[in-house]
Write a protein that holds these residues in place. Structure first.
Motif, PDB file in Angstrom:
ATOM      1  N   SER A 108      17.841  -5.437  -3.647  1.00 28.23           N
ATOM      2  CA  SER A 108      17.405  -6.688  -4.483  1.00 28.23           C
ATOM      3  C   SER A 108      18.474  -7.851  -4.689  1.00 28.23           C
ATOM      4  O   SER A 108      19.732  -7.437  -4.875  1.00 28.23           O
ATOM      5  N   GLN A 109      17.931  -9.084  -4.531  1.00 27.46           N
ATOM      6  CA  GLN A 109      18.812 -10.130  -4.974  1.00 27.46           C
ATOM      7  C   GLN A 109      19.414 -10.089  -6.392  1.00 27.46           C
ATOM      8  O   GLN A 109      18.547  -9.939  -7.479  1.00 27.46           O
ATOM      9  N   ILE A 110      20.579 -10.164  -6.543  1.00 31.22           N
ATOM     10  CA  ILE A 110      21.004 -10.411  -7.990  1.00 31.22           C
ATOM     11  C   ILE A 110      21.650 -11.847  -8.232  1.00 31.22           C
ATOM     12  O   ILE A 110      22.386 -12.333  -7.654  1.00 31.22           O
ATOM     13  N   LYS A 111      20.586 -12.438  -9.031  1.00 28.17           N
ATOM     14  CA  LYS A 111      20.868 -13.689  -9.275  1.00 28.17           C
ATOM     15  C   LYS A 111      22.179 -14.269 -10.094  1.00 28.17           C
ATOM     16  O   LYS A 111      22.356 -13.180 -11.001  1.00 28.17           O
ATOM     17  N   PRO A 112      23.001 -15.225  -9.896  1.00 28.47           N
ATOM     18  CA  PRO A 112      24.179 -15.220 -10.766  1.00 28.47           C
ATOM     19  C   PRO A 112      23.896 -15.757 -12.166  1.00 28.47           C
ATOM     20  O   PRO A 112      22.897 -16.631 -12.258  1.00 28.47           O
ATOM     21  N   ILE A 113      24.530 -15.270 -13.037  1.00 23.81           N
ATOM     22  CA  ILE A 113      24.426 -15.641 -14.548  1.00 23.81           C
ATOM     23  C   ILE A 113      25.690 -16.053 -15.256  1.00 23.81           C
ATOM     24  O   ILE A 113      26.833 -15.542 -14.553  1.00 23.81           O
ATOM     25  N   LYS A 114      25.342 -17.081 -16.083  1.00 25.47           N
ATOM     26  CA  LYS A 114      26.514 -17.303 -16.962  1.00 25.47           C
ATOM     27  C   LYS A 114      27.062 -16.207 -17.774  1.00 25.47           C
ATOM     28  O   LYS A 114      26.213 -15.517 -18.571  1.00 25.47           O
ATOM     29  N   LYS A 115      28.270 -15.750 -18.131  1.00 28.13           N
ATOM     30  CA  LYS A 115      28.629 -15.127 -19.064  1.00 28.13           C
ATOM     31  C   LYS A 115      28.652 -15.793 -20.428  1.00 28.13           C
ATOM     32  O   LYS A 115      28.587 -17.084 -20.365  1.00 28.13           O
ATOM     33  N   LEU A 116      28.389 -14.979 -21.410  1.00 29.05           N
ATOM     34  CA  LEU A 116      28.002 -15.301 -22.729  1.00 29.05           C
ATOM     35  C   LEU A 116      29.158 -15.140 -23.522  1.00 29.05           C
ATOM     36  O   LEU A 116      29.487 -14.052 -23.729  1.00 29.05           O
TER      37      LEU A 116
ATOM     38  N   GLU B 237      17.702 -20.926  -7.650  1.00 29.95           N
ATOM     39  CA  GLU B 237      18.710 -21.915  -7.089  1.00 29.95           C
ATOM     40  C   GLU B 237      19.497 -22.399  -8.338  1.00 29.95           C
ATOM     41  O   GLU B 237      19.841 -23.807  -8.192  1.00 29.95           O
ATOM     42  N   LYS B 238      19.753 -21.640  -9.061  1.00 30.39           N
ATOM     43  CA  LYS B 238      20.981 -21.967 -10.144  1.00 30.39           C
ATOM     44  C   LYS B 238      21.458 -20.930 -10.799  1.00 30.39           C
ATOM     45  O   LYS B 238      21.141 -19.838 -10.685  1.00 30.39           O
TER      46      LYS B 238
ATOM     47  N   THR C  53      17.373 -16.819 -19.391  1.00 29.51           N
ATOM     48  CA  THR C  53      17.357 -15.256 -19.285  1.00 29.51           C
ATOM     49  C   THR C  53      16.769 -14.748 -20.637  1.00 29.51           C
ATOM     50  O   THR C  53      15.536 -14.319 -20.939  1.00 29.51           O
ATOM     51  N   ILE C  54      17.675 -14.764 -21.766  1.00 32.70           N
ATOM     52  CA  ILE C  54      17.219 -14.300 -23.087  1.00 32.70           C
ATOM     53  C   ILE C  54      15.875 -14.800 -23.768  1.00 32.70           C
ATOM     54  O   ILE C  54      15.083 -14.137 -23.895  1.00 32.70           O
ATOM     55  N   SER C  55      15.829 -16.206 -23.790  1.00 34.82           N
ATOM     56  CA  SER C  55      14.706 -16.749 -24.249  1.00 34.82           C
ATOM     57  C   SER C  55      13.460 -16.431 -23.300  1.00 34.82           C
ATOM     58  O   SER C  55      12.364 -16.160 -23.792  1.00 34.82           O
ATOM     59  N   ASN C  56      13.743 -16.842 -22.159  1.00 32.45           N
ATOM     60  CA  ASN C  56      12.645 -16.450 -21.150  1.00 32.45           C
ATOM     61  C   ASN C  56      12.144 -14.863 -21.341  1.00 32.45           C
ATOM     62  O   ASN C  56      10.917 -14.585 -21.423  1.00 32.45           O
TER      63      ASN C  56
ATOM     64  N   PHE D   9      11.310  -7.787 -11.035  1.00 29.85           N
ATOM     65  CA  PHE D   9      10.668  -8.415 -12.165  1.00 29.85           C
ATOM     66  C   PHE D   9      11.584  -9.470 -12.795  1.00 29.85           C
ATOM     67  O   PHE D   9      10.868 -10.695 -13.128  1.00 29.85           O
ATOM     68  N   PHE D  10      12.951  -9.480 -12.991  1.00 22.44           N
ATOM     69  CA  PHE D  10      13.799 -10.388 -13.572  1.00 22.44           C
ATOM     70  C   PHE D  10      13.630 -11.679 -12.578  1.00 22.44           C
ATOM     71  O   PHE D  10      13.681 -12.770 -12.862  1.00 22.44           O
TER      72      PHE D  10
END
Length: 190
Positions: free
Chosen positions: A179-187, A79-80, A87-90, A71-72
């Protein structure tokens, strides 16, 4: 944050929210359809709680994680490295039309309830629980929001640089998925 400071902080939150007017009941899980942010100092407690679950619950969580990341991934850019907007806003915008439960939710109950994140502990809704079904990102009570602000202020005053990440990402460190785990920026907390 040292472990004893974190334990004191959890107790403060639990004590403060215990005295709030609350319409939530056991089995009510509408707010568990949000993207949950977790402080770095909460991660080990959450991982330990997941590790202590029986194999059946871990298998359910693994299936839930696979579904959640599908889902995520379908609803975030490719590609980013994902940021707060991606993430949050979306997810908030999606939450009103498409909902997806927290991977740790089993039969409308939190599988790590006693060790749930601060974000979950502080979310209290005063009335009209039927509105939560329509909007999983429904704002918590004013008093609850005030407690949340006090927590952030207290954390900012502690020495150290703290960051937040998302609960499903932490769970995958214990329960491996395909499943693929997309990279995220730490907040980072400023």
């Amino acid at each position: 944050m040292k472990e004893n400071q974190y334990i004191v902080l959890k107790k403060k939150v639990d004590f403060a929210t215990k005295n709030l007017k609350n319409c939530c009941k056991t089995g009510c899980s509408f707010c568990c359809y949000q993207l949950i942010e977790v402080f770095d100092f909460e991660e080990q407690t959450i991982k330990d709680a997941i590790n202590k679950l029986d194999d059946n619950n871990k298998a359910i969580i693994k299936k839930n994680l696979e579904s959640w990341f599908t889902f995520f991934n379908e609803n975030t850019p490719n590609e980013k490295v994902l940021d707060e907007h991606d993430t949050i806003s979306n997810m908030i915008n999606l939450g009103l039309s498409k909902k997806h439960p927290c991977p740790l939710l089993i039969n409308n109950l939190c599988s790590i309830y006693n060790n749930r994140p601060l974000a979950c502990r502080v979310h209290v809704v005063e009335s009209n629980p039927e509105l939560c079904e329509k909007d999983p990102y429904r704002a918590s009570s004013k008093e609850s929001h005030s407690i949340r602000n006090k927590i952030f202020s207290e954390i900012k005053q502690k020495k150290g640089k703290y960051y937040m990440t998302f609960l499903p990402y932490i769970a995958t460190e214990i329960i491996k998925i395909e499943s693929q785990i997309k990279p995220i920026k730490k907040l980072y907390i400023k």
